[in-house]
Design a protein around this motif. Structure first.
Motif, PDB file in Angstrom:
ATOM      1  N   ARG A  35       0.837  -1.211   0.000  1.00 60.25           N
ATOM      2  CA  ARG A  35       0.000   0.000   0.000  1.00 60.25           C
ATOM      3  C   ARG A  35       0.867   1.255   0.000  1.00 60.25           C
ATOM      4  O   ARG A  35       0.612   2.210  -0.736  1.00 60.25           O
ATOM      5  CB  ARG A  35      -0.939  -0.011   1.199  1.00 60.25           C
ATOM      6  N   ALA A  36       1.907   1.262   0.832  1.00 61.38           N
ATOM      7  CA  ALA A  36       2.800   2.422   0.882  1.00 61.38           C
ATOM      8  C   ALA A  36       3.579   2.565  -0.422  1.00 61.38           C
ATOM      9  O   ALA A  36       3.812   3.680  -0.896  1.00 61.38           O
ATOM     10  CB  ALA A  36       3.764   2.283   2.061  1.00 61.38           C
ATOM     11  N   LEU A  37       3.937   1.448  -1.022  1.00 60.46           N
ATOM     12  CA  LEU A  37       4.655   1.493  -2.286  1.00 60.46           C
ATOM     13  C   LEU A  37       3.767   2.028  -3.411  1.00 60.46           C
ATOM     14  O   LEU A  37       4.202   2.823  -4.237  1.00 60.46           O
ATOM     15  CB  LEU A  37       5.176   0.102  -2.636  1.00 60.46           C
ATOM     16  N   ARG A  38       2.501   1.632  -3.410  1.00 62.57           N
ATOM     17  CA  ARG A  38       1.556   2.169  -4.397  1.00 62.57           C
ATOM     18  C   ARG A  38       1.424   3.687  -4.230  1.00 62.57           C
ATOM     19  O   ARG A  38       1.394   4.429  -5.206  1.00 62.57           O
ATOM     20  CB  ARG A  38       0.191   1.496  -4.264  1.00 62.57           C
ATOM     21  N   HIS A  39       1.352   4.130  -2.975  1.00 65.96           N
ATOM     22  CA  HIS A  39       1.253   5.564  -2.710  1.00 65.96           C
ATOM     23  C   HIS A  39       2.509   6.285  -3.212  1.00 65.96           C
ATOM     24  O   HIS A  39       2.419   7.354  -3.832  1.00 65.96           O
ATOM     25  CB  HIS A  39       1.049   5.806  -1.215  1.00 65.96           C
ATOM     26  N   PHE A  40       3.674   5.715  -2.952  1.00 71.72           N
ATOM     27  CA  PHE A  40       4.935   6.283  -3.446  1.00 71.72           C
ATOM     28  C   PHE A  40       4.898   6.416  -4.963  1.00 71.72           C
ATOM     29  O   PHE A  40       5.252   7.456  -5.517  1.00 71.72           O
ATOM     30  CB  PHE A  40       6.112   5.405  -3.008  1.00 71.72           C
ATOM     31  N   PHE A  41       4.457   5.359  -5.651  1.00 68.56           N
ATOM     32  CA  PHE A  41       4.394   5.394  -7.117  1.00 68.56           C
ATOM     33  C   PHE A  41       3.418   6.463  -7.605  1.00 68.56           C
ATOM     34  O   PHE A  41       3.699   7.162  -8.579  1.00 68.56           O
ATOM     35  CB  PHE A  41       3.989   4.039  -7.679  1.00 68.56           C
ATOM     36  N   GLU A  42       2.293   6.597  -6.949  1.00 70.48           N
ATOM     37  CA  GLU A  42       1.304   7.599  -7.365  1.00 70.48           C
ATOM     38  C   GLU A  42       1.845   9.017  -7.233  1.00 70.48           C
ATOM     39  O   GLU A  42       1.506   9.899  -8.029  1.00 70.48           O
ATOM     40  CB  GLU A  42       0.026   7.443  -6.550  1.00 70.48           C
ATOM     41  N   LEU A  43       2.694   9.240  -6.240  1.00 75.25           N
ATOM     42  CA  LEU A  43       3.268  10.574  -6.037  1.00 75.25           C
ATOM     43  C   LEU A  43       4.500  10.837  -6.888  1.00 75.25           C
ATOM     44  O   LEU A  43       4.732  11.970  -7.317  1.00 75.25           O
ATOM     45  CB  LEU A  43       3.646  10.759  -4.563  1.00 75.25           C
ATOM     46  N   ARG A  44       5.312   9.813  -7.124  1.00 74.75           N
ATOM     47  CA  ARG A  44       6.640  10.028  -7.700  1.00 74.75           C
ATOM     48  C   ARG A  44       6.827   9.616  -9.144  1.00 74.75           C
ATOM     49  O   ARG A  44       7.883   9.868  -9.709  1.00 74.75           O
ATOM     50  CB  ARG A  44       7.689   9.311  -6.840  1.00 74.75           C
ATOM     51  N   LEU A  45       5.833   9.006  -9.763  1.00 70.00           N
ATOM     52  CA  LEU A  45       5.981   8.630 -11.164  1.00 70.00           C
ATOM     53  C   LEU A  45       5.449   9.655 -12.166  1.00 70.00           C
ATOM     54  O   LEU A  45       5.871   9.640 -13.314  1.00 70.00           O
ATOM     55  CB  LEU A  45       5.321   7.269 -11.433  1.00 70.00           C
ATOM     56  N   GLY A  57      11.711   5.917  -8.819  1.00 68.61           N
ATOM     57  CA  GLY A  57      10.386   5.315  -8.864  1.00 68.61           C
ATOM     58  C   GLY A  57      10.252   4.292  -9.977  1.00 68.61           C
ATOM     59  O   GLY A  57       9.707   3.203  -9.775  1.00 68.61           O
ATOM     60  N   PHE A  58      10.762   4.624 -11.156  1.00 69.81           N
ATOM     61  CA  PHE A  58      10.693   3.685 -12.270  1.00 69.81           C
ATOM     62  C   PHE A  58      11.567   2.459 -12.029  1.00 69.81           C
ATOM     63  O   PHE A  58      11.188   1.338 -12.381  1.00 69.81           O
ATOM     64  CB  PHE A  58      11.066   4.361 -13.593  1.00 69.81           C
ATOM     65  N   LEU A  59      12.726   2.641 -11.411  1.00 67.28           N
ATOM     66  CA  LEU A  59      13.577   1.494 -11.086  1.00 67.28           C
ATOM     67  C   LEU A  59      12.880   0.570 -10.090  1.00 67.28           C
ATOM     68  O   LEU A  59      12.915  -0.656 -10.231  1.00 67.28           O
ATOM     69  CB  LEU A  59      14.925   1.963 -10.533  1.00 67.28           C
ATOM     70  N   LEU A  60      12.251   1.166  -9.078  1.00 65.34           N
ATOM     71  CA  LEU A  60      11.507   0.361  -8.106  1.00 65.34           C
ATOM     72  C   LEU A  60      10.324  -0.341  -8.754  1.00 65.34           C
ATOM     73  O   LEU A  60      10.053  -1.513  -8.472  1.00 65.34           O
ATOM     74  CB  LEU A  60      11.023   1.238  -6.947  1.00 65.34           C
ATOM     75  N   TYR A  76       1.713   0.488 -13.445  1.00 66.88           N
ATOM     76  CA  TYR A  76       2.665   0.336 -14.557  1.00 66.88           C
ATOM     77  C   TYR A  76       2.040   0.821 -15.859  1.00 66.88           C
ATOM     78  O   TYR A  76       2.667   1.558 -16.614  1.00 66.88           O
ATOM     79  CB  TYR A  76       3.095  -1.131 -14.682  1.00 66.88           C
ATOM     80  N   ALA A  77       0.802   0.407 -16.112  1.00 66.55           N
ATOM     81  CA  ALA A  77       0.127   0.797 -17.356  1.00 66.55           C
ATOM     82  C   ALA A  77      -0.047   2.308 -17.451  1.00 66.55           C
ATOM     83  O   ALA A  77       0.135   2.898 -18.518  1.00 66.55           O
ATOM     84  CB  ALA A  77      -1.220   0.098 -17.457  1.00 66.55           C
ATOM     85  N   SER A  78      -0.385   2.955 -16.341  1.00 71.73           N
ATOM     86  CA  SER A  78      -0.578   4.408 -16.388  1.00 71.73           C
ATOM     87  C   SER A  78       0.754   5.154 -16.474  1.00 71.73           C
ATOM     88  O   SER A  78       0.840   6.199 -17.104  1.00 71.73           O
ATOM     89  CB  SER A  78      -1.392   4.887 -15.199  1.00 71.73           C
ATOM     90  N   ALA A  79       1.809   4.610 -15.861  1.00 70.12           N
ATOM     91  CA  ALA A  79       3.111   5.299 -15.861  1.00 70.12           C
ATOM     92  C   ALA A  79       3.857   5.083 -17.168  1.00 70.12           C
ATOM     93  O   ALA A  79       4.453   6.004 -17.709  1.00 70.12           O
ATOM     94  CB  ALA A  79       3.959   4.814 -14.696  1.00 70.12           C
ATOM     95  N   VAL A  80       3.830   3.856 -17.682  1.00 72.06           N
ATOM     96  CA  VAL A  80       4.606   3.524 -18.868  1.00 72.06           C
ATOM     97  C   VAL A  80       3.781   3.689 -20.132  1.00 72.06           C
ATOM     98  O   VAL A  80       4.305   3.960 -21.201  1.00 72.06           O
ATOM     99  CB  VAL A  80       5.176   2.090 -18.746  1.00 72.06           C
TER     100      VAL A  80
END
Length: 85
Positions: A35-45, A57-60, A76-80
């Motif tokens: 959950r915390a990792l998803r939050h990190f991705f939402e903020l940092r990608l 963020g992309f490396l993680l 992944y789909a929304s970021a990439v």
């Protein structure tokens, strides 16, 4: 002092890290839940994130997609912009 007078210095100190030698790198180990990792991705990608933290963020994201792709495939789909294969 008021924050407005410190602003040029904080910008300067943020820029200084770009001239620090590569020999000053450090290793980090971290534990984080999904959950915390998803939050990190939402903020940092997003494209508005700072370049260095976005790269991290992309490396993680690439690392966690190898381990648990179903938990992060939407991010992944929304970021990439494509599905993970």
């Amino acid at each position: 002092p008021p924050r407005s007078t410190l602003f040029p210095y904080t910008t300067l100190f943020r820029s200084i890290r770009y001239i620090i030698p590569v020999g000053s790198a450090t290793s980090r180990i971290m534990w984080i839940n999904a959950r915390a990792l998803r939050h990190f991705f939402e903020l940092r990608l997003p494209a508005t994130a700072e370049e260095e933290i976005r790269r991290l963020g992309f490396l993680l994201l690439e690392s966690v997609m190898k381990v648990t792709p179903t938990l992060f495939e939407d991010i992944y789909a929304s970021a990439v912009g494509k599905k993970f294969v």
